[in-house]
Design a protein around this motif. Structure first.
Motif, PDB file in Angstrom:
ATOM      1  N   GLU A 267       0.828  -1.200   0.000  1.00 10.26           N
ATOM      2  CA  GLU A 267       0.000   0.000   0.000  1.00 10.26           C
ATOM      3  C   GLU A 267       0.871   1.262   0.000  1.00 10.26           C
ATOM      4  OE1 GLU A 267      -2.505  -3.285   1.758  1.00 10.26           O
ATOM      5  OE2 GLU A 267      -0.419  -2.631   1.907  1.00 10.26           O
ATOM      6  N   VAL A 268       1.970   1.214   0.761  1.00 10.38           N
ATOM      7  CA  VAL A 268       2.872   2.369   0.799  1.00 10.38           C
ATOM      8  C   VAL A 268       3.573   2.553  -0.545  1.00 10.38           C
ATOM      9  CG1 VAL A 268       5.001   3.268   1.824  1.00 10.38           C
ATOM     10  CG2 VAL A 268       3.215   2.316   3.289  1.00 10.38           C
ATOM     11  N   LEU A 269       4.027   1.459  -1.147  1.00  4.92           N
ATOM     12  CA  LEU A 269       4.674   1.553  -2.458  1.00  4.92           C
ATOM     13  C   LEU A 269       3.717   2.137  -3.490  1.00  4.92           C
ATOM     14  CD1 LEU A 269       7.101   1.025  -4.261  1.00  4.92           C
ATOM     15  CD2 LEU A 269       6.249  -1.313  -4.596  1.00  4.92           C
ATOM     16  N   ASP A 270       2.463   1.737  -3.423  1.00  5.81           N
ATOM     17  CA  ASP A 270       1.462   2.276  -4.347  1.00  5.81           C
ATOM     18  C   ASP A 270       1.291   3.778  -4.126  1.00  5.81           C
ATOM     19  OD1 ASP A 270      -0.476   1.759  -6.438  1.00  5.81           O
ATOM     20  OD2 ASP A 270      -2.038   2.118  -4.949  1.00  5.81           O
ATOM     21  N   LEU A 271       1.299   4.196  -2.860  1.00  9.10           N
ATOM     22  CA  LEU A 271       1.196   5.620  -2.542  1.00  9.10           C
ATOM     23  C   LEU A 271       2.387   6.394  -3.111  1.00  9.10           C
ATOM     24  CD1 LEU A 271      -0.093   8.001  -0.931  1.00  9.10           C
ATOM     25  CD2 LEU A 271       1.302   7.264   1.027  1.00  9.10           C
ATOM     26  N   VAL A 272       3.589   5.860  -2.943  1.00  8.36           N
ATOM     27  CA  VAL A 272       4.795   6.517  -3.457  1.00  8.36           C
ATOM     28  C   VAL A 272       4.759   6.591  -4.981  1.00  8.36           C
ATOM     29  CG1 VAL A 272       7.306   6.341  -3.638  1.00  8.36           C
ATOM     30  CG2 VAL A 272       6.184   5.841  -1.458  1.00  8.36           C
ATOM     31  N   ASN A 273       4.417   5.472  -5.607  1.00  5.78           N
ATOM     32  CA  ASN A 273       4.411   5.436  -7.080  1.00  5.78           C
ATOM     33  C   ASN A 273       3.388   6.394  -7.685  1.00  5.78           C
ATOM     34  OD1 ASN A 273       6.457   3.524  -7.253  1.00  5.78           O
ATOM     35  ND2 ASN A 273       5.045   1.783  -7.315  1.00  5.78           N
ATOM     36  N   PHE A 277       5.697  11.463  -4.188  1.00  4.35           N
ATOM     37  CA  PHE A 277       6.244  12.153  -3.025  1.00  4.35           C
ATOM     38  C   PHE A 277       7.561  11.506  -2.611  1.00  4.35           C
ATOM     39  CE2 PHE A 277       1.642  13.133  -1.513  1.00  4.35           C
ATOM     40  CZ  PHE A 277       1.578  14.215  -2.390  1.00  4.35           C
ATOM     41  N   PRO A 278       8.559  12.285  -2.223  1.00  7.10           N
ATOM     42  CA  PRO A 278       9.805  11.712  -1.715  1.00  7.10           C
ATOM     43  C   PRO A 278       9.532  10.857  -0.477  1.00  7.10           C
ATOM     44  CG  PRO A 278      10.065  14.054  -2.148  1.00  7.10           C
ATOM     45  CD  PRO A 278       8.603  13.766  -2.277  1.00  7.10           C
ATOM     46  N   VAL A 279      10.260   9.762  -0.350  1.00  4.78           N
ATOM     47  CA  VAL A 279      10.052   8.869   0.787  1.00  4.78           C
ATOM     48  C   VAL A 279      11.377   8.655   1.509  1.00  4.78           C
ATOM     49  CG1 VAL A 279      10.286   6.807  -0.693  1.00  4.78           C
ATOM     50  CG2 VAL A 279       9.168   6.619   1.534  1.00  4.78           C
ATOM     51  N   PHE A 280      11.325   8.767   2.826  1.00  5.21           N
ATOM     52  CA  PHE A 280      12.475   8.533   3.691  1.00  5.21           C
ATOM     53  C   PHE A 280      12.071   7.474   4.706  1.00  5.21           C
ATOM     54  CE2 PHE A 280      12.728  12.722   1.930  1.00  5.21           C
ATOM     55  CZ  PHE A 280      14.073  12.929   1.677  1.00  5.21           C
ATOM     56  N   ALA A 281      13.052   6.924   5.422  1.00  2.00           N
ATOM     57  CA  ALA A 281      12.764   5.855   6.382  1.00  2.00           C
ATOM     58  C   ALA A 281      13.437   6.140   7.707  1.00  2.00           C
ATOM     59  CB  ALA A 281      13.234   4.500   5.847  1.00  2.00           C
ATOM     60  N   ALA A 282      12.766   5.788   8.792  1.00  2.00           N
ATOM     61  CA  ALA A 282      13.405   5.741  10.102  1.00  2.00           C
ATOM     62  C   ALA A 282      14.258   4.474  10.148  1.00  2.00           C
ATOM     63  CB  ALA A 282      12.348   5.715  11.193  1.00  2.00           C
ATOM     64  N   PRO A 283      15.215   4.377  11.070  1.00  7.34           N
ATOM     65  CA  PRO A 283      16.052   3.174  11.124  1.00  7.34           C
ATOM     66  C   PRO A 283      15.258   1.864  11.162  1.00  7.34           C
ATOM     67  CG  PRO A 283      17.014   4.857  12.501  1.00  7.34           C
ATOM     68  CD  PRO A 283      15.705   5.417  12.003  1.00  7.34           C
ATOM     69  N   MET A 284      14.186   1.802  11.950  1.00  5.18           N
ATOM     70  CA  MET A 284      13.405   0.570  12.045  1.00  5.18           C
ATOM     71  C   MET A 284      12.554   0.326  10.802  1.00  5.18           C
ATOM     72  SD  MET A 284      12.321   0.415  16.087  1.00  5.18           S
ATOM     73  CE  MET A 284      11.572  -1.218  15.957  1.00  5.18           C
ATOM     74  N   GLY A 285      12.464   1.335   9.938  1.00  8.81           N
ATOM     75  CA  GLY A 285      11.728   1.164   8.684  1.00  8.81           C
ATOM     76  C   GLY A 285      12.634   0.951   7.492  1.00  8.81           C
ATOM     77  N   LYS A 286      13.923   0.728   7.731  1.00 10.76           N
ATOM     78  CA  LYS A 286      14.881   0.535   6.638  1.00 10.76           C
ATOM     79  C   LYS A 286      14.481  -0.650   5.772  1.00 10.76           C
ATOM     80  CE  LYS A 286      19.902   0.097   5.816  1.00 10.76           C
ATOM     81  NZ  LYS A 286      20.018   1.249   4.899  1.00 10.76           N
ATOM     82  N   THR A 287      14.416  -0.459   4.496  1.00  9.97           N
ATOM     83  CA  THR A 287      13.992  -1.376   3.424  1.00  9.97           C
ATOM     84  C   THR A 287      12.480  -1.629   3.404  1.00  9.97           C
ATOM     85  OG1 THR A 287      14.450  -3.482   4.600  1.00  9.97           O
ATOM     86  CG2 THR A 287      16.252  -2.511   3.287  1.00  9.97           C
ATOM     87  N   ALA A 288      11.713  -0.852   4.159  1.00  3.88           N
ATOM     88  CA  ALA A 288      10.251  -0.935   4.010  1.00  3.88           C
ATOM     89  C   ALA A 288       9.859  -0.509   2.600  1.00  3.88           C
ATOM     90  CB  ALA A 288       9.557  -0.054   5.039  1.00  3.88           C
ATOM     91  N   VAL A 289      10.624   0.427   2.021  1.00  7.08           N
ATOM     92  CA  VAL A 289      10.524   0.829   0.615  1.00  7.08           C
ATOM     93  C   VAL A 289      11.902   0.610   0.004  1.00  7.08           C
ATOM     94  CG1 VAL A 289      10.202   2.763  -0.968  1.00  7.08           C
ATOM     95  CG2 VAL A 289       8.678   2.496   0.998  1.00  7.08           C
ATOM     96  N   SER A 290      11.941   0.151  -1.216  1.00  8.55           N
ATOM     97  CA  SER A 290      13.227  -0.097  -1.866  1.00  8.55           C
ATOM     98  C   SER A 290      14.119   1.135  -1.796  1.00  8.55           C
ATOM     99  CB  SER A 290      13.019  -0.475  -3.333  1.00  8.55           C
ATOM    100  OG  SER A 290      14.269  -0.492  -4.019  1.00  8.55           O
ATOM    101  N   GLU A 291      15.359   0.921  -1.383  1.00 11.17           N
ATOM    102  CA  GLU A 291      16.305   2.031  -1.272  1.00 11.17           C
ATOM    103  C   GLU A 291      16.923   2.391  -2.627  1.00 11.17           C
ATOM    104  OE1 GLU A 291      17.287   1.384   3.441  1.00 11.17           O
ATOM    105  OE2 GLU A 291      18.944   1.223   2.030  1.00 11.17           O
TER     106      GLU A 291
END
Length: 603
Positions: A267-273, A277-291
């Protein structure tokens, strides 16, 4: 919708599921072969949830009933024997993190076994990992009469262990009658998969082989979250869209741990695509979206962030925060500089729009509708420049391997679909800033931070990765952390997984040195011959493993460029000799802030 109403909605959903179950039972009432043992019922439910391996240590309250036999004889579920129950719990945790739509399972015996596992279960609870803890306990008669049994506290308090488990599990069930065993098993498993937290189930040894109806198994367990109130949800979406309009396209997305834990990656990837919108991650969210995504900008952790990333995040007019978990290490020691007036927070069971809270409005069902409304803003977002962070390998005259050199260098070694596991402290802080390849998965226990977790977790993650046909599994662990749980290397050899293990040999607890006692002996450890561990722990002939020591940049580079090493077709251990007091940039800054905060609080 109030929290109470939301709870009632969840109960309605469960009652609807029970109605489906009763209907299925009625339809099958005349069919033959509708009985199954309690143990097989539980195993069938776990298999339906995608479980193919169960971790644990045998004990007499498990074996006497034949419960261990049921597991071992199951045609599609593998029993994985661990060296101790703590490591088994860690392995179940790692397994569940990789198999995101399944659960991890650990089996222990009564008392001594379950208490050994409880630290691992607590970590899974803190970090919202779905783990099922199954405990073999005395017979139903013994539980009632409370004789002076072994593995008890000697004072008749048989319920003491359950009380301990209640502190670190979301739901518990103590089976005492076969008539309600199916319903109780289904109840705790449903809680586990819908709320992503550990659960606890005890089975008396005289109930394991009892015959019960199998008919409930025809109805899958309910996975979907409670429905959002449609009127409140519509109002929340309107409010978010209004905030986006007011921000004039200056919107970023910040993903965190619960994006992963509550299954909203897609759902988040669909929102980004669809928004750009630019997407960033907190440390615990690392690789939640492809880097490697064109919209990905890097890791944000407050004041510890790379200045370019920090500036972009903190100057945004609106932040859509998804699945935030605002712990100290995850927020750069609570240094987020993001005012609530610029923030919308989406969580599994509530939504925050600025200062307004909407209980019961969960992100899983909200996100697709929000994306549909925000898709029209894609054109403006296309003009936004996303600062892609690319770490540079420093040109150092010193031949020694420094942290400034190590982490960007190993970043070049990673491949698509690799699983990278980082121990709390040195390794995790070193890797936060390193962009990983597409479809790579990053694991670290940032919140609970139990050192040694990664070694047990590595076993579970490697087994899950093998099932899912993912890439290599690579661990970075300090020598101090490894010494806590090193014996689990033997299970990795025994079950044929082939991870690459980088051991940071800096003669002790680097993260503790940074926090306090830089030159204290209590932060030193015994010297081990790390390159002998794999042959000591099971590869007696030395044919199933390889071990290396790298002492300088040249030897590190030769190894990382070796095609045979990169294949990872054997378990491999690499001892990396590093300076005792060297440390990654982010860890040094974070520990300094932590010490300053401690000093202020004590004044």
């Amino acid at each position: 919708m109030s929290a109470t109403v939301n709870d009632l909605q969840a109960q309605v959903d469960r009652l609807h599921h029970n109605l489906q179950t009763v209907t299925a039972q009625h339809e099958l009432a005349t069919q033959e072969g509708d009985l199954i043992t309690v143990s097989d019922y539980l195993l069938t439910r776990l298999e339906q949830l995608g479980v193919t391996s169960i971790f644990g240590v045998p004990g007499d309250f498990n074996m006497r009933s034949g419960n261990q036999d049921y597991i071992e004889d199951h045609p599609r579920i593998q029993w994985v024997g661990n060296c101790n129950e703590l490591n088994a719990a860690y392995a179940a945790d790692g397994y569940a993190r990789i198999k995101e739509h399944s659960v991890g399972v650990v089996v222990t015996t009564f008392g001594v076994g379950e208490l050994s596992a409880i630290n691992g279960i607590a970590g899974a609870f803190a970090e919202m990992v779905p783990v099922v803890h199954i405990v073999g306990v005395p017979s139903t008669l013994q539980l009632k009469t409370r004789p002076l049994l072994h593995h008890t506290l000697g004072d008749g308090r048989f319920e003491a262990y359950m009380k301990a488990a209640q502190q670190v599990t979301l739901a518990q069930a103590s089976l005492m009658m076969k008539v309600n065993a199916p319903a109780e098993i289904d109840r705790v498993l449903t809680e586990c998969i819908t709320r992503s937290r550990p659960v606890y189930l005890t089975i008396p040894f005289d109930l394991v082989g009892e015959q019960i109806p199998a008919k409930r198994l025809t109805v899958p367990l309910l996975r979907s979250p409670p429905l959002n109130d449609p009127e409140v949800e519509a109002y929340v979406i309107d409010s978010i869209v209004k905030r986006v309009e007011e921000a004039g396209q200056d919107v970023i997305i910040l993903v965190d741990a619960c994006t992963i834990r509550y299954g909203v990656r897609e759902e988040v990837l669909d929102l980004v695509n669809k928004t750009g919108f630019p997407v960033f991650a907190a440390p615990m969210g690392k690789t939640a979206v492809s880097e490697q995504h064109e919209c990905y900008g890097g890791i944000y952790m407050g004041s510890l962030t790379d200045p370019g990333i920090k500036d972009r995040v903190e100057k945004a007019k609106l932040i859509l925060s998804i699945g935030a978990l605002k712990s100290d290490f995850n927020t750069g020691m609570f240094t987020y500089s993001i005012p609530p007036t610029h923030t919308v927070e989406l969580h599994s069971d509530h939504t925050l729009v600025r200062y307004a809270q909407f209980p019961g409005i969960g992100m899983k069902l909200l996100l697709p509708k929000l994306t549909a409304r925000l898709e029209e803003y894609r054109k403006g977002a296309d003009r936004v420049i996303v600062p892609h962070y690319k770490p540079v390998i420093p040109q150092e005259a010193d031949t020694r391997i420094s942290h400034a050199y190590l982490w960007p260098r190993v970043g070049q070694f990673f491949k698509e679909k690799d699983i990278i596991i980082a121990e709390t402290g040195t390794s995790s802080f070193g890797l936060f800033d390193i962009p990983l390849p597409d479809n790579a998965i990053f694991l670290s226990q940032v919140l609970y931070g139990s050192i040694g977790w990664t070694v047990g977790s590595l076993l579970g993650a490697a087994i899950a990765a093998r099932d899912l046909k993912l890439g290599r599994v690579i661990l970075f662990v300090g020598d101090g952390s490894l010494q806590l749980t090193a014996q689990e290397l033997s299970a990795m050899i025994r079950y044929g997984v082939t991870p690459i293990i980088f051991v940071i040999n800096n003669e002790g607890y680097n993260v503790e040195r940074r926090l306090h006692g830089m030159y204290r002996k209590y932060n030193d450890i015994a010297t081990w011959k790390y390159t002998s561990l794999l042959t000591t722990f099971g590869d007696i002939g030395g044919t199933a493993s390889r071990s290396f020591t790298v002492r300088d940049k040249a030897s590190l580079n030769r190894l990382l460029e070796d095609p045979e090493f990169a294949k990872a077709n054997k378990i491999q251990l690499v001892e990396v000799i590093m300076d005792k007091y060297d440390t990654p940039r982010a860890l040094e800054a974070g520990s300094a802030m932590s010490m300053l905060s401690t000093q202020k609080s004590s004044q």
